[in-house]
Design an enzyme around this catalytic site. Structure first.
Site, PDB file in Angstrom:
ATOM      1  N   LYS A  45       0.912  -1.308  -0.040  1.00 38.13           N
ATOM      2  CA  LYS A  45       0.089  -0.152  -0.092  1.00 38.13           C
ATOM      3  C   LYS A  45       0.802   1.355  -0.409  1.00 38.13           C
ATOM      4  O   LYS A  45       0.317   2.432  -0.289  1.00 38.13           O
ATOM      5  CB  LYS A  45      -0.943   0.115   1.131  1.00 38.13           C
ATOM      6  CG  LYS A  45      -2.085  -0.978   1.199  1.00 38.13           C
ATOM      7  CD  LYS A  45      -3.076  -0.900  -0.128  1.00 38.13           C
ATOM      8  CE  LYS A  45      -3.942  -1.957   0.123  1.00 38.13           C
ATOM      9  NZ  LYS A  45      -5.056  -1.670  -0.697  1.00 38.13           N
TER      10      LYS A  45
HETATM   11  C1  LIG Z   1      -2.769  -7.337   3.625  1.00 41.43           C
HETATM   12  C2  LIG Z   1      -3.438  -6.833   2.311  1.00 41.43           C
HETATM   13  N1  LIG Z   1      -3.454  -7.854   1.297  1.00 41.43           N
HETATM   14  C3  LIG Z   1      -4.148  -7.471  -0.001  1.00 41.43           C
HETATM   15  C4  LIG Z   1      -4.857  -6.453  -0.257  1.00 41.43           C
HETATM   16  C5  LIG Z   1      -5.269  -6.213  -1.564  1.00 41.43           C
HETATM   17  O1  LIG Z   1      -4.931  -5.262  -2.339  1.00 41.43           O
HETATM   18  P1  LIG Z   1      -5.853  -4.515  -3.256  1.00 41.43           P
HETATM   19  O2  LIG Z   1      -6.397  -3.591  -2.202  1.00 41.43           O
HETATM   20  O3  LIG Z   1      -4.862  -3.569  -3.934  1.00 41.43           O
HETATM   21  O4  LIG Z   1      -6.751  -5.339  -3.904  1.00 41.43           O
HETATM   22  C6  LIG Z   1      -4.755  -5.632   0.889  1.00 41.43           C
HETATM   23  C7  LIG Z   1      -5.622  -4.383   0.898  1.00 41.43           C
HETATM   24  O5  LIG Z   1      -6.005  -3.673   1.762  1.00 41.43           O
HETATM   25  C8  LIG Z   1      -3.968  -5.945   2.107  1.00 41.43           C
HETATM   26  O6  LIG Z   1      -4.168  -4.828   3.059  1.00 41.43           O
END
Ligand SMILES: Cc1ncc(COP(=O)(O)O)c(C=O)c1O
Length: 324
Positions: A45
């Site tokens: 992120k």
């Molecule tokens: C630990 C974790 N994995 C995967 C994701 C998923 O990513 P995306 O928000 O880009 O779909 C997030 C998003 O909050 C996350 O915090």
């Protein structure tokens, strides 16, 4: 890497891609994972936090001294804490009251103001997790609602950075890309780049049981969401960053399987990752069964186990939640 960085922001991206040797040998496929916990604040992120804030700065939507507001399962909030510290913004984050204690401590240590959303409220409640952040932004003087779930600059961050990095590291030879769907920014943004390079690449999403994306994708029905424990994946609503037309398939995983795979990953590959990484690994192995030997399958490990020591890595917590 062979230079001095001007700030933490220059440390974002350029993360390693690793071949999971034990799983590759067992499946007969090449299984590769991009280690996004190598970003400065420990998750994928960081990429979107920097990109979304700088896009809003460029088109004049954020004013100096503004308070940025969003809802987050913790990782976007941590990325934003870094960006806001360096750029002089204040930060208010709406979190679910079920967030792991490690993430809460980390956010408090960075001076982030937290607003707790009651997870027992139905999604349509004005105080529910998804509805609270725009209200908090409106009530905050100088408040700016970043809206990572509908802000397509989230996807653009991955089309500009994560996608090209995976393409280069895989030397342009990829059969399937797999990612968990939270906001949908990662899967959609990476898919846009990879499919433009090679339209034969298949893109597969992972959705937790209890979330609504799986049913919507397969039968266009909006099911009633139910609670689950995995953090970062799934949602109770359709959101603007999930670009279903770029996704070829969605698989559904339950908490127990995701947590089991997360812990197995630590023991078999010495990769100490979070629950969504276990879910992504499970997805990669399911896809490997379908493609048969020889396929090159790339996935994302979004964050590290450090954030889940008192949850996924605690037998007491797993027992309390009926996971073991
Ligand atoms: C630990 C974790 N994995 C995967 C994701 C998923 O990513 P995306 O928000 O880009 O779909 C997030 C998003 O909050 C996350 O915090």
């Amino acid at each position: 890497m062979n230079r001095i960085y001007e700030s933490m922001l220059e440390g974002i991206g350029g993360t390693p891609l690793i071949r999971l040797s034990s799983y590759s040998e067992e499946s007969g496929c090449g299984i590769f994972a991009k280690l996004e916990f190598a970003n400065p604040m420990g998750s994928i992120k960081d990429r979107i936090a920097k990109h979304m804030v700088e896009a809003a700065e460029r088109d004049g939507r954020i004013k100096p001294g503004a308070t940025i507001v969003d809802n987050s399962s913790g990782n976007t909030a941590l990325g934003l804490a870094m960006v806001c510290a360096l750029k002089g913004y204040k930060l208010k984050i709406v979190i679910r009251d079920t967030l792991s204690p490690e993430k809460i401590k980390f956010l408090k240590a960075l001076g982030v103001e937290l607003v707790y959303a009651d997870t027992s409220l139905p999604p349509e409640s004005p105080r529910s997790y998804n509805n609270l952040a725009p209200q908090v932004a409106a009530e905050t003087p100088g408040g700016f609602y970043l809206d990572q779930h509908n802000n397509r600059e989230n996807n653009a961050a991955h089309t500009l950075t994560t996608g090209p990095e995976i393409w280069r590291q895989m030397e342009g030879r990829i059969d399937v890309f797999i990612a968990g769907i939270g906001t949908g920014g990662t899967i959609s943004g990476v898919a846009r780049f990879l499919k433009e390079k090679d339209p034969r690449i298949k893109v597969v999403g992972i959705d937790p049981a209890g979330s609504i994306f799986y049913d919507y994708f397969h039968s266009k029905t909006l099911v009633r969401p139910s609670p689950y424990l995995m953090e970062g994946l799934g949602d109770e609503f359709l959101i603007g960053c999930v670009e279903f037309d770029l996704i070829d398939d969605i698989l559904r995983i339950d908490d127990r399987t995701a947590f089991r795979m997360t812990k197995e990953l630590a023991r078999r590959e010495a990769i100490f990752a979070g629950g969504s990484s276990g879910a992504a690994l499970w997805g990669a192995l399911e896809v490997a069964k379908r493609t048969g030997p020889g396929a090159r399958i790339a996935t994302i490990f979004a964050d590290s186990a450090n954030r889940y020591l008192s949850t996924i890595y605690s037998d007491a917590w797993l027992t309390e939640k009926g996971m073991i």
